[in-house]
Design a protein around this motif. Structure first.
Motif, mmCIF file in Angstrom:
data_model
loop_
_atom_site.group_PDB
_atom_site.id
_atom_site.type_symbol
_atom_site.label_atom_id
_atom_site.label_comp_id
_atom_site.label_asym_id
_atom_site.label_seq_id
_atom_site.Cartn_x
_atom_site.Cartn_y
_atom_site.Cartn_z
ATOM 1 N N ARG A 124 -26.577 -16.230 10.664
ATOM 2 C CA ARG A 124 -26.067 -17.338 9.857
ATOM 3 C C ARG A 124 -27.211 -17.878 8.991
ATOM 4 O O ARG A 124 -28.350 -17.994 9.451
ATOM 5 N N VAL A 125 -26.899 -18.196 7.756
ATOM 6 C CA VAL A 125 -27.892 -18.776 6.857
ATOM 7 C C VAL A 125 -28.043 -20.258 7.195
ATOM 8 O O VAL A 125 -27.086 -21.032 7.076
ATOM 9 N N LEU A 126 -29.242 -20.648 7.622
ATOM 10 C CA LEU A 126 -29.493 -22.045 7.975
ATOM 11 C C LEU A 126 -29.937 -22.866 6.776
ATOM 12 O O LEU A 126 -29.549 -24.026 6.622
ATOM 13 N N ASP A 127 -30.780 -22.257 5.921
ATOM 14 C CA ASP A 127 -31.388 -23.043 4.848
ATOM 15 C C ASP A 127 -31.792 -22.128 3.701
ATOM 16 O O ASP A 127 -32.198 -20.982 3.923
ATOM 17 N N VAL A 128 -31.666 -22.632 2.493
ATOM 18 C CA VAL A 128 -32.111 -21.910 1.294
ATOM 19 C C VAL A 128 -32.845 -22.907 0.395
ATOM 20 O O VAL A 128 -32.313 -23.970 0.080
ATOM 21 N N THR A 129 -34.081 -22.569 0.015
ATOM 22 C CA THR A 129 -34.847 -23.373 -0.934
ATOM 23 C C THR A 129 -35.228 -22.468 -2.098
ATOM 24 O O THR A 129 -34.996 -21.259 -2.045
ATOM 25 N N PRO A 130 -35.851 -22.998 -3.149
ATOM 26 C CA PRO A 130 -36.249 -22.140 -4.267
ATOM 27 C C PRO A 130 -37.215 -21.019 -3.885
ATOM 28 O O PRO A 130 -37.270 -19.990 -4.574
ATOM 29 N N THR A 131 -37.963 -21.177 -2.785
ATOM 30 C CA THR A 131 -38.942 -20.154 -2.426
ATOM 31 C C THR A 131 -38.780 -19.621 -0.999
ATOM 32 O O THR A 131 -39.674 -18.941 -0.486
ATOM 33 N N SER A 132 -37.641 -19.912 -0.350
ATOM 34 C CA SER A 132 -37.470 -19.426 1.027
ATOM 35 C C SER A 132 -36.008 -19.462 1.443
ATOM 36 O O SER A 132 -35.184 -20.116 0.807
ATOM 37 N N PHE A 133 -35.721 -18.750 2.517
ATOM 38 C CA PHE A 133 -34.442 -18.927 3.214
ATOM 39 C C PHE A 133 -34.650 -18.576 4.679
ATOM 40 O O PHE A 133 -35.562 -17.831 5.031
ATOM 41 N N ARG A 134 -33.817 -19.187 5.532
ATOM 42 C CA ARG A 134 -33.943 -18.982 6.971
ATOM 43 C C ARG A 134 -32.600 -18.606 7.572
ATOM 44 O O ARG A 134 -31.563 -19.145 7.190
ATOM 45 N N LEU A 135 -32.656 -17.664 8.518
ATOM 46 C CA LEU A 135 -31.463 -17.193 9.209
ATOM 47 C C LEU A 135 -31.595 -17.457 10.704
ATOM 48 O O LEU A 135 -32.704 -17.485 11.243
ATOM 49 N N ALA A 136 -30.464 -17.630 11.383
ATOM 50 C CA ALA A 136 -30.422 -17.722 12.843
ATOM 51 C C ALA A 136 -29.484 -16.639 13.352
ATOM 52 O O ALA A 136 -28.501 -16.294 12.690
ATOM 53 N N THR A 137 -29.795 -16.101 14.514
ATOM 54 C CA THR A 137 -28.964 -15.044 15.084
ATOM 55 C C THR A 137 -27.688 -15.611 15.697
ATOM 56 O O THR A 137 -27.638 -16.770 16.128
ATOM 57 N N ARG A 138 -26.660 -14.762 15.722
ATOM 58 C CA ARG A 138 -25.381 -15.115 16.336
ATOM 59 C C ARG A 138 -25.094 -14.154 17.485
ATOM 60 O O ARG A 138 -25.742 -13.116 17.615
ATOM 61 N N PRO A 139 -24.126 -14.470 18.359
ATOM 62 C CA PRO A 139 -23.785 -13.565 19.453
ATOM 63 C C PRO A 139 -23.499 -12.155 18.947
ATOM 64 O O PRO A 139 -22.834 -11.974 17.936
ATOM 65 N N GLY A 140 -24.040 -11.170 19.664
ATOM 66 C CA GLY A 140 -23.892 -9.781 19.259
ATOM 67 C C GLY A 140 -25.177 -9.218 18.685
ATOM 68 O O GLY A 140 -25.340 -7.999 18.572
ATOM 69 N N HIS A 141 -26.110 -10.111 18.323
ATOM 70 C CA HIS A 141 -27.407 -9.683 17.794
ATOM 71 C C HIS A 141 -28.300 -9.263 18.965
ATOM 72 O O HIS A 141 -28.199 -9.811 20.056
ATOM 73 N N LEU A 142 -29.215 -8.304 18.716
ATOM 74 C CA LEU A 142 -30.155 -7.888 19.759
ATOM 75 C C LEU A 142 -31.181 -8.970 20.084
ATOM 76 O O LEU A 142 -31.793 -8.940 21.139
ATOM 77 N N GLU A 143 -31.355 -9.909 19.152
ATOM 78 C CA GLU A 143 -32.331 -10.963 19.364
ATOM 79 C C GLU A 143 -31.661 -12.329 19.417
ATOM 80 O O GLU A 143 -30.520 -12.492 18.973
ATOM 81 N N ALA A 144 -32.414 -13.291 19.925
ATOM 82 C CA ALA A 144 -31.948 -14.675 19.982
ATOM 83 C C ALA A 144 -33.037 -15.546 19.377
ATOM 84 O O ALA A 144 -34.097 -15.740 19.985
ATOM 85 N N GLY A 145 -32.805 -16.019 18.144
ATOM 86 C CA GLY A 145 -33.839 -16.818 17.511
ATOM 87 C C GLY A 145 -33.605 -17.038 16.030
ATOM 88 O O GLY A 145 -32.462 -17.027 15.559
ATOM 89 N N GLN A 146 -34.699 -17.242 15.299
ATOM 90 C CA GLN A 146 -34.634 -17.511 13.866
ATOM 91 C C GLN A 146 -35.629 -16.625 13.125
ATOM 92 O O GLN A 146 -36.627 -16.173 13.697
ATOM 93 N N ILE A 147 -35.357 -16.411 11.830
ATOM 94 C CA ILE A 147 -36.254 -15.656 10.973
ATOM 95 C C ILE A 147 -36.271 -16.298 9.589
ATOM 96 O O ILE A 147 -35.231 -16.755 9.108
#
Length: 225
Positions: A124-147
Motif C-alpha cells: 500500500r502506498v503510505l506517502d508520496v512527496t516530490p522527492t520520495s514515496f513510501r510503501l507498506a506491506t500487506r498480507p500475502g507479502h514475504l515481508e512485514a514492514g515498510q520501504i
C-alpha cells in the motif's frame, strides 16, 4: 492461481541470473548488527502487515547510489518513478500491478508487485512527496514492514536510496530470506537494477556502484505463529 507465476518463474530467474553475472555495476556490501528503528506505523494499520506481525530478525536495508553529471533533478526523477513505476524496475523480476484504475502511485493505493515465483508483493502506498514515496506491506507479502524510495540533489550529484525496515512474514519466508537467502538475492538484484535504471533515466553515471547496507536486529520481540 499457480500457473501465472509458474510460467514466469524459470525465464525470469534465468534472465536475472545471466544479467547479474554480466553486470558492470559494482556492488559494495556493508553488514552491521544494530538496534533497528523502523519509521512510525501509520495511524490506520488496517490491512497492513508491519514488523510486529512478522517473525525472525528485523532487517534495516539501504541501497544507495550516487549519480554524477545528471540531467534531471531529484524531483524530476521521482515524478517519473511515481508516474510509471514499471519503468524503473527490471521487467524480468518485477512488475507493478495497480488494483485501481490508474498506473501512477497515490497515497492509499493498493497494488501488487508481481515477481517470478510464489512471492508476489502486495503493498500500500503510505506517502508520496516530490522527492520520495513510501510503501507498506500487506498480507500475502514475504515481508512485514515498510520501504521508502527517495532522491536528493547534492550539487553536481544526486543521491538515490531505497531503504526498508522489515521482518519475514512467516517462518517459511524467514527460511527463504535469512537461511537460504534466495529471496534476499532476488531482492538485491531487483533494487540494484532499479538504482541503475534511475541513473539511466537521470542521464548521469554511477559514481561508485551501489552500496547495500544491511543492519540486523535480533532483539525484536513479538512473533506471529
Amino acid at each position: 492461481m499457480i500457473l501465472p507465476w509458474l510460467w514466469r518463474w524459470p525465464p525470469g530467474l534465468l534472465l536475472a541470473a545471466v544479467r547479474e553475472l554480466t553486470s558492470d555495476v559494482p556492488v559494495h556490501l556493508v553488514d552491521r548488527v544494530e538496534a533497528v528503528r523502523p519509521p512510525p506505523a501509520p495511524a490506520d494499520c488496517t490491512g497492513l502487515q508491519l514488523p510486529e506481525d512478522g517473525v525472525g530478525p528485523l532487517f534495516h536495508r539501504r541501497y544507495s547510489a550516487e549519480i554524477q553529471l545528471h540531467l534531471c533533478t531529484a524531483a524530476d526523477v521521482m515524478a517519473l518513478f511515481v508516474a510509471a513505476p514499471d519503468r524503473m524496475v527490471p521487467g524480468e523480476v518485477a512488475r507493478f500491478e495497480p488494483e485501481g484504475d490508474h498506473a501512477d502511485l497515490r497515497p492509499g493505493d493498493d497494488l501488487v508487485v508481481r515477481m517470478p515465483g510464489p512471492w508476489d508483493g502486495p503493498v500500500r502506498v503510505l506517502d508520496v512527496t516530490p522527492t520520495s514515496f513510501r510503501l507498506a506491506t500487506r498480507p500475502g507479502h514475504l515481508e512485514a514492514g515498510q520501504i521508502e524510495f527517495r532522491a536528493d540533489d547534492r550539487g553536481m550529484r544526486m543521491l538515490f536510496e531505497i531503504e526498508s525496515w522489515a521482518r519475514s512474514s512467516s517462518r517459511a519466508a524467514d527460511v527463504l530470506y535469512d537461511r537460504l537467502r534466495l529471496s534476499r538475492r532476488l531482492q538485491a538484484y531487483l533494487w540494484v537494477r532499479c538504482c541503475a535504471r534511475v541513473c539511466a533515466v537521470a542521464g548521469g553515471r554511477l559514481v561508485d556502484g551501489v552500496e547495500i547496507y544491511t543492519g540486523r536486529d535480533e532483539s525484536v520481540v513479538g512473533e506471529r505463529v
